[in-house]
Design an enzyme around this catalytic site. Structure first.
Site, mmCIF file in Angstrom:
data_model
loop_
_atom_site.group_PDB
_atom_site.id
_atom_site.type_symbol
_atom_site.label_atom_id
_atom_site.label_comp_id
_atom_site.label_asym_id
_atom_site.label_seq_id
_atom_site.Cartn_x
_atom_site.Cartn_y
_atom_site.Cartn_z
ATOM 1 N N ARG A 48 0.787 -1.018 -0.057
ATOM 2 C CA ARG A 48 0.060 0.393 0.254
ATOM 3 C C ARG A 48 1.179 1.117 0.143
ATOM 4 O O ARG A 48 0.158 2.195 -0.366
ATOM 5 C CB ARG A 48 -0.934 0.359 1.542
ATOM 6 C CG ARG A 48 -1.876 1.118 1.771
ATOM 7 C CD ARG A 48 -2.836 1.416 2.482
ATOM 8 N NE ARG A 48 -2.318 1.086 3.525
ATOM 9 C CZ ARG A 48 -1.936 1.694 4.393
ATOM 10 N NH1 ARG A 48 -1.312 2.867 4.290
ATOM 11 N NH2 ARG A 48 -1.708 1.210 5.692
ATOM 12 N N TYR A 102 -12.368 16.583 -17.495
ATOM 13 C CA TYR A 102 -12.970 15.304 -17.389
ATOM 14 C C TYR A 102 -13.812 15.385 -15.991
ATOM 15 O O TYR A 102 -14.017 15.770 -15.609
ATOM 16 C CB TYR A 102 -11.827 14.631 -17.359
ATOM 17 C CG TYR A 102 -12.247 12.808 -16.644
ATOM 18 C CD1 TYR A 102 -12.544 11.949 -17.764
ATOM 19 C CD2 TYR A 102 -12.148 12.606 -15.450
ATOM 20 C CE1 TYR A 102 -12.625 10.925 -17.781
ATOM 21 C CE2 TYR A 102 -12.544 10.841 -15.321
ATOM 22 C CZ TYR A 102 -12.960 9.894 -16.437
ATOM 23 O OH TYR A 102 -13.131 8.911 -15.971
ATOM 24 N N ASP A 174 -3.540 17.359 -16.208
ATOM 25 C CA ASP A 174 -4.157 16.190 -17.193
ATOM 26 C C ASP A 174 -3.754 15.944 -17.961
ATOM 27 O O ASP A 174 -3.812 16.233 -18.965
ATOM 28 C CB ASP A 174 -5.449 16.579 -16.556
ATOM 29 C CG ASP A 174 -5.501 14.723 -17.258
ATOM 30 O OD1 ASP A 174 -5.391 14.056 -17.913
ATOM 31 O OD2 ASP A 174 -6.488 14.472 -16.403
ATOM 32 N N LYS A 199 -5.988 4.512 -19.828
ATOM 33 C CA LYS A 199 -6.357 5.039 -21.410
ATOM 34 C C LYS A 199 -4.010 4.807 -22.224
ATOM 35 O O LYS A 199 -3.866 3.596 -22.381
ATOM 36 C CB LYS A 199 -6.206 6.969 -21.786
ATOM 37 C CG LYS A 199 -7.384 7.028 -20.811
ATOM 38 C CD LYS A 199 -9.035 6.307 -20.775
ATOM 39 C CE LYS A 199 -9.489 6.539 -19.191
ATOM 40 N NZ LYS A 199 -9.378 8.102 -18.815
HETATM 41 C C1 PLP Z 1 -10.472 8.732 -17.707
HETATM 42 C C2 PLP Z 1 -9.970 9.797 -17.339
HETATM 43 C C3 PLP Z 1 -9.387 10.564 -16.287
HETATM 44 C C4 PLP Z 1 -10.211 9.297 -14.792
HETATM 45 O O1 PLP Z 1 -8.434 7.795 -14.558
HETATM 46 P P1 PLP Z 1 -9.156 6.855 -14.332
HETATM 47 O O2 PLP Z 1 -8.257 5.776 -14.739
HETATM 48 O O3 PLP Z 1 -10.707 6.366 -15.299
HETATM 49 O O4 PLP Z 1 -9.336 7.074 -13.235
HETATM 50 C C5 PLP Z 1 -8.735 11.461 -15.560
HETATM 51 N N1 PLP Z 1 -8.343 12.495 -16.985
HETATM 52 C C6 PLP Z 1 -9.025 11.924 -18.447
HETATM 53 C C7 PLP Z 1 -8.434 12.971 -18.999
HETATM 54 C C8 PLP Z 1 -9.333 10.422 -18.504
HETATM 55 O O5 PLP Z 1 -9.537 10.471 -20.068
#
Ligand code: PLP
Length: 381
Positions: A48, A102, A174, A199
């Site tokens: 963890r 998002y 992000d 992603k």
């Molecule tokens: C999918 C996504 C997230 C969230 O990610 P998870 O892995 O589903 O928690 C955050 N920001 C963007 C731009 C995303 O496409």
């Protein structure tokens, strides 16, 4: 020697000499590790606490990709985003956040942070005068995305980073859509980078993970938050993400090329009213995207003249793309944001954001461009 991202993806963070001689980093699937005499509480190795050999190797690779001092892998993109925000903000603080973020991030900022006494103002991504107006004596951070969903808009990122620097704000971005291959925010003045590694970084639609990169002190602070929130990545998932990362460059390059070819095809199609892709000359921030990014990305959206009904018919006729949320995997995925990511908003709010009922979002996969274009052509005929 400064190496290209392609090389770092393969070699950065891999132990030398290799662990037991294994070319691929083995999975240390152990929750706990033997204690070493003379070390303190903070040296305890426990999964963890994100400090197994599986984490260490992955962290070094992730840091190298963004040119960061340190990195942290997390159990999801949202775990990275929440660890970043909770480690920077405290009760009484105010956050500037780009509008159109998002959905999960938007809800965290607008629903959860206010319950902790953290206020926010949503601002357009390219209006420094609006940023200035929104500033309060308690503003501590500025949060943006390298490209927005689903209109793939590109904020004035260098201006945002220098605005944050000059006002003493922590600049958080992000970078999921651009990937470190397309854009490296830490080299452009941002303080913390977060990713949904679910992603492109993993890229196989088979894992939920996140990543956070930045200077050592910021990553340490986010790790302390994550240790307590509990969103650490399991060692087996570390292995999968490390494996996925090795092919990011070849995957992403092909996805970007196919995406642009598909966007150019759709832009000429009579059933299509408008295509949003930063690589198209018609995109409102095409020049900025060309200046900032090495790649225009593999996400696009387009508006069908026939609205939601036409989108439904097209989804039923497409044979290759799957109708599913998420992005960045080998399979091309299509969604209708008005019925999925933005269904919670009123029709007026969606219209204000430019998201019509006939808007279709496409995450371009790894199929041959010719096959995808033929499939879309048939489905739209
Ligand atoms: C999918 C996504 C997230 C969230 O990610 P998870 O892995 O589903 O928690 C955050 N920001 C963007 C731009 C995303 O496409």
């Amino acid at each position: 020697m400064t190496m290209k991202t392609d090389t770092l993806l393969v070699h950065a963070g891999e132990p030398r000499p290799r662990s037991g001689g294994a070319v691929a980093m083995p999975i240390y699937q152990s929750s706990t590790f033997e204690e070493t005499e003379g070390l303190g509480y903070h040296d305890i190795r426990y999964a963890r606490l994100s400090n197994t050999p599986s984490h260490d190797s992955l962290h070094a690779k992730l840091a190298a990709l963004e040119g960061a001092e340190a990195a942290l892998a997390t159990a999801s993109g949202m775990a990275s985003i929440s660890a970043a925000l909770f480690s920077v903000l405290r009760t009484g603080d105010h956050l500037l956040a780009q509008d159109g973020l998002y959905g999960g991030t938007h809800d965290l900022i607008t629903h959860d942070l206010p319950r902790l006494g953290i206020e926010h103002t949503l601002v357009p991504g390219d209006d420094p005068a609006a940023w200035e107006r929104a500033l309060t004596p308690r503003t501590r951070a500025f949060y943006l995305e390298s490209m927005t969903n689903p209109l793939v808009r590109v904020a004035d990122l260098p201006a945002a980073a220098s605005f944050a620097r000059s006002r003493g704000l922590v600049a958080i971005i992000d970078n999921t859509f651009a990937t470190p291959l397309g854009f490296q925010p830490l080299r452009r003045g941002f303080d913390i980078v977060v990713h949904s590694a679910t992603k492109y970084l993993n890229g196989h639609s088979d894992l939920i993970a996140g990543a956070l990169m930045g200077p050592l002190e910021r990553v340490r602070s986010a790790k302390r938050t994550l240790d307590h929130l509990g969103g650490s990545l399991d060692p087996h998932a570390c292995f999968l993400l490390q494996r996925g990362l090795k092919t990011l460059a070849v995957r992403f390059r092909q996805q970007c090329a196919t995406s642009l070819a598909l966007a150019q095809f759709l832009e000429k199609h009579p059933a299509v009213a408008r295509v949003n892709h930063p690589g198209l000359l018609s995109h409102p921030q095409h020049a900025r995207a060309r200046e900032l990014f090495a790649f225009f990305g593999a996400m696009l959206s387009f508006e069908l003249r026939g609205g939601a009904a036409a989108a439904g018919q097209m989804f039923a006729r497409l044979t290759l793309p799957l109708h599913a949320p998420s992005l960045g995997g080998p399979e091309t995925l299509v969604t209708r944001p008005a019925a999925s990511s933005h269904v919670g908003l009123s029709p007026e709010e969606r219209a204000r954001m430019g998201i019509s009922d006939g808007l279709v979002r496409v995450s371009t996969g790894l199929e041959a461009a010719e096959d995808l274009i033929e499939d879309f052509g048939r489905a739209l005929a």
